[in-house]
Motif scaffolding. Structure first.
Motif, PDB file in Angstrom:
ATOM      1  N   UNK A  70       0.836  -1.206   0.000  1.00 55.68           N
ATOM      2  CA  UNK A  70       0.000   0.000   0.000  1.00 55.68           C
ATOM      3  C   UNK A  70       0.868   1.252   0.000  1.00 55.68           C
ATOM      4  N   UNK A  71       1.671   1.372  -1.037  1.00 56.54           N
ATOM      5  CA  UNK A  71       2.577   2.509  -1.166  1.00 56.54           C
ATOM      6  C   UNK A  71       2.464   2.989  -2.605  1.00 56.54           C
TER       7      UNK A  71
ATOM      8  N   UNK B  89      -2.378   0.763  -5.297  1.00 61.66           N
ATOM      9  CA  UNK B  89      -3.693   0.130  -5.208  1.00 61.66           C
ATOM     10  C   UNK B  89      -4.724   0.813  -6.099  1.00 61.66           C
ATOM     11  N   UNK B  90      -4.318   1.949  -6.700  1.00 63.17           N
ATOM     12  CA  UNK B  90      -5.248   2.616  -7.611  1.00 63.17           C
ATOM     13  C   UNK B  90      -5.182   2.001  -9.005  1.00 63.17           C
TER      14      UNK B  90
ATOM     15  N   UNK C  23       9.327  -1.583   7.454  1.00 66.36           N
ATOM     16  CA  UNK C  23       9.036  -0.853   6.220  1.00 66.36           C
ATOM     17  C   UNK C  23       7.703  -1.207   5.599  1.00 66.36           C
ATOM     18  N   UNK C  24       7.177  -2.363   5.884  1.00 64.04           N
ATOM     19  CA  UNK C  24       5.933  -2.774   5.231  1.00 64.04           C
ATOM     20  C   UNK C  24       4.782  -2.891   6.229  1.00 64.04           C
TER      21      UNK C  24
ATOM     22  N   UNK D 183       3.995   0.496   8.514  1.00 63.36           N
ATOM     23  CA  UNK D 183       3.335   1.545   7.721  1.00 63.36           C
ATOM     24  C   UNK D 183       1.938   1.157   7.268  1.00 63.36           C
ATOM     25  N   UNK D 184       1.747  -0.108   6.921  1.00 60.67           N
ATOM     26  CA  UNK D 184       0.415  -0.522   6.471  1.00 60.67           C
ATOM     27  C   UNK D 184      -0.584  -0.480   7.621  1.00 60.67           C
TER      28      UNK D 184
ATOM     29  N   UNK E 184      -7.942   1.286   0.383  1.00 60.16           N
ATOM     30  CA  UNK E 184      -8.453  -0.040   0.727  1.00 60.16           C
ATOM     31  C   UNK E 184      -8.272  -0.229   2.218  1.00 60.16           C
TER      32      UNK E 184
ATOM     33  N   UNK F 297      11.431  -0.663  -3.613  1.00 63.55           N
ATOM     34  CA  UNK F 297      11.578  -1.290  -2.291  1.00 63.55           C
ATOM     35  C   UNK F 297      12.698  -2.331  -2.270  1.00 63.55           C
TER      36      UNK F 297
ATOM     37  N   UNK G   4      -0.856   5.844  -5.585  1.00 61.01           N
ATOM     38  CA  UNK G   4      -0.898   4.582  -4.852  1.00 61.01           C
ATOM     39  C   UNK G   4      -0.984   3.405  -5.823  1.00 61.01           C
TER      40      UNK G   4
ATOM     41  N   UNK H 252      -4.147   7.876   1.628  1.00 62.95           N
ATOM     42  CA  UNK H 252      -2.804   7.900   1.079  1.00 62.95           C
ATOM     43  C   UNK H 252      -2.323   6.477   0.797  1.00 62.95           C
ATOM     44  N   UNK H 253      -2.795   5.521   1.594  1.00 62.72           N
ATOM     45  CA  UNK H 253      -2.374   4.134   1.386  1.00 62.72           C
ATOM     46  C   UNK H 253      -3.186   3.468   0.287  1.00 62.72           C
ATOM     47  N   UNK H 254      -4.144   4.175  -0.283  1.00 64.19           N
ATOM     48  CA  UNK H 254      -4.816   3.603  -1.444  1.00 64.19           C
ATOM     49  C   UNK H 254      -6.290   3.361  -1.255  1.00 64.19           C
TER      50      UNK H 254
END
Lengths: 259, 338
Positions: free
Chosen positions: A106-107, A154-155, B235-236, B239-240, B337, A115, A152, B333-335
């Motif tokens: 989700x970045x 996810x978009x 890092x994953x 943040x998620x 979802x 990454x 994002x 911002x994370x999308x």
């Protein structure tokens, strides 16, 4: 179709008498299988036949599962990946993986691709920019996302997400690419794009792909291996497996008599 | 079988349709009833909250109307005295909360400062501890450790706050005094840490759930790229889970602002508007608890205490709103979802 066992390229990945156990159940029985460099090896078979387990043994993702036990060897360029001297981090850099369901972080798109290089120590912005561009190009996604790398991940649509995951895997410059049903959650058009991509990628990578889709295996692979109940039933050039398999079981599965 | 197949078919269809028709009607009725019950319950809950606010606000309202409290003409509580310092002929002006006095002084600043100080200490103490504990149990610790740590922390939530206050008052205060050599045992630091004990399980539980809800596929993708457990967590996964972790902290903040018993017991209750954390403080909540039982009904002191209630209400509402907005922004911002 050329390719197959008497083909000129070298063996890249090689399993020798591989047994895998989850607790007391044995998932793989003495698998011996070679995957050649710059070729696509398809693993087919009904659900639960061990093809995914085999795939995940090659980058040692199964190590994460509690109660997993293994016997036998897997060689990458002739070296055993289970040698105590082998660093799993390095192994997984050399053997990339694309999952069944696209799983971008989700970045942003940029962060997703960069990454891998980042955790392997690349921090120079210019280098990262270059890696992001070339890998997205290789994954045939660059033109669609070049103006919104900060958006994002996810978009993106499902098919784009899966190509992004392929780009993310390519960004660490792997030698082998493992694909676990990479198109099973996609529509036919997106699937066609992924298959096209696999065709282009095999010029640079060794690809092993698990698929439930017979036509897909026939379309994209050079070698096909048929798994059933944790055993490797038959392996050979894809053309031969699909037209003239040596074993009755294989023919039954391919012609859709079961599975 | 002499009856014609066609006739039998119509008969069975009729029976089936009749049965299903009545069943359908019953189901529809049950559904409507259930919907009404749920709507009523939800509406009642909202109504209760609104009514509490209306009641508290109404009791404080005469103050806001700038003038005399009804029925008690002798005292005036002006805005200036609520917000500004008390002036003296022979001393520098000071912010004073001294409601029982020949000249009652109702300056709110010492109470607001006291509340902010204890809350800040509580969040600074409990936030990092709870979040790190959640990361540890969800990402790193072997299963048996998590199975011990998790219920233990959650058990903290079940301890009555008066017991935590007692602990802070008797044990913690002495420790801290020995450790820091402070002059007063009961101060903002002692109360804040005691408060932190009440806040830890709240933040921990929410943060742990948020971390556990991060899909396994993210972790797998990260491991498959050669990331270590540590890199994957930092890092994953974290943040998620950030929106959830942040929501936990905001919730903890709300609890810390409103919690009464611990601060009443361990803060020293001296209404001082000073900077040092080792000075005694008096919070909004503790002031209401300690004084409301002894005020003249309807008097200025009474009104001011209700104003404190309004202030607390607005405070927690603002914190929750800010928290909610931040969580939403992070999610977007994370999308988008969840």
């Amino acid at each position: 179709m050329e390719g197959g066992s008497n083909d000129a390229t070298s063996v890249k990945v090689s399993a020798r008498d591989l047994d895998v156990f989850y607790g007391s159940t044995q998932a793989l029985h003495g698998i011996s299988l070679d995957a050649r460099a710059n070729r696509v090896t398809a693993l087919i078979g009904p659900s639960g036949c061990g093809k995914s387990t085999f795939l995940r043994s090659i980058n040692r993702m199964n190590d994460l599962i509690p109660g997993m036990r293994r016997q036998g060897r897997i060689l990458l360029d002739g070296a055993d990946i289970h040698d105590p001297g082998v660093d799993v981090v390095d192994l997984r850099r050399r053997v990339g993986m694309v999952f069944q369901r696209s799983n971008p972080f989700p970045k942003s798109i940029y962060e997703n691709v960069s990454y891998g290089p980042r955790i392997h120590g690349v921090s120079d912005r210019g280098t990262l920019d270059e890696i992001v561009r070339t890998t997205l190009e290789q994954a045939a996604l660059w033109d669609e996302v070049k103006d919104r790398l900060g958006a994002s991940a996810l978009s993106l649509s499902g098919g784009q997400q899966q190509r992004l995951c392929i780009a993310r895997a390519l960004a660490v410059e792997p030698e082998v690419l493992l694909m676990d049903e990479p198109a099973s959650a996609l529509d036919p058009l997106a699937t066609a794009r992924i298959e096209e991509l696999i065709h282009e990628l095999k010029e640079r990578y060794t690809i092993l792909i698990v698929t439930h889709n017979m036509q897909q295996a026939a379309r994209v692979s050079d070698t096909t291996a048929y798994f059933y109940l944790g055993r490797l039933v038959e392996v050979g050039p894809t053309a031969q497996i699909f037209t003239n398999p040596a074993k009755q079981e294989t023919e039954d599965y391919i012609t859709g008599r079961f599975g | 079988m002499s009856s014609s197949p066609a006739g039998r078919r119509t008969a069975t269809t009729a029976v089936a349709s009749a049965a299903s028709e009545s069943r359908r009607r019953a189901a529809r009725r049950a559904e409507r009833l259930f919907g009404a019950v749920v709507r009523t319950a939800a509406f009642a809950a909202i109504l209760a909250i609104v009514l509490i606010f209306v009641f508290v606000g109404r009791e404080a309202l005469p103050l806001l109307r700038q003038g005399q409290a009804p029925g008690h003409g002798e005292e005036i509580v002006s805005w200036a005295s609520l917000a500004g310092p008390t002036t003296y002929p022979d001393r520098p002006p000071r912010y004073v909360w001294q409601p029982v006095s020949a000249v009652p002084k109702y300056n709110l600043l010492p109470l607001v400062v006291g509340t902010l100080k204890t809350t800040l200490v509580a969040i600074l103490f409990a936030g990092p501890l709870a979040v790190l504990a959640a990361i540890l149990t969800s990402e790193f610790a072997p299963r048996w450790v998590s199975q011990v740590v998790k219920p233990t922390i959650e058990l903290l939530a079940g301890i009555p706050s008066v017991v935590l206050g007692f602990f802070a008052l008797m044990v913690l205060a002495t420790w801290l005094q020995g450790l820091l050599g402070v002059r007063y045992r009961l101060n903002a630091l002692t109360a804040g840490i005691g408060l932190g004990l009440a806040v830890i399980p709240i933040i921990y539980t929410v943060a742990e759930d948020a971390l556990a809800a991060v899909p396994r596929s993210y972790r797998e993708a990260s491991y498959a790229l050669g990331a270590s457990r540590w890199e994957t967590a930092v890092r994953i996964v974290v943040p998620a889970a950030l929106p959830g972790i942040f929501a936990g902290v905001a919730l903890g903040f709300g609890r810390a602002v409103g919690e009464t018993m611990i601060v009443l017991m361990a803060s020293g209750n001296a209404a001082l508007a000073t900077w040092p954390l080792t000075d005694s403080v008096r919070t909004l909540s503790a002031t209401i608890a300690a004084e409301l039982g002894e005020v003249v009904f309807g008097g200025p002191h009474y009104r001011v205490l209700f104003l404190l209630g309004v202030l607390l209400f607005v405070f927690t509402f603002a914190v929750n709103l800010a928290g909610e907005l931040t969580v939403r922004r992070l999610r977007e911002r994370l999308g988008g979802r969840a």
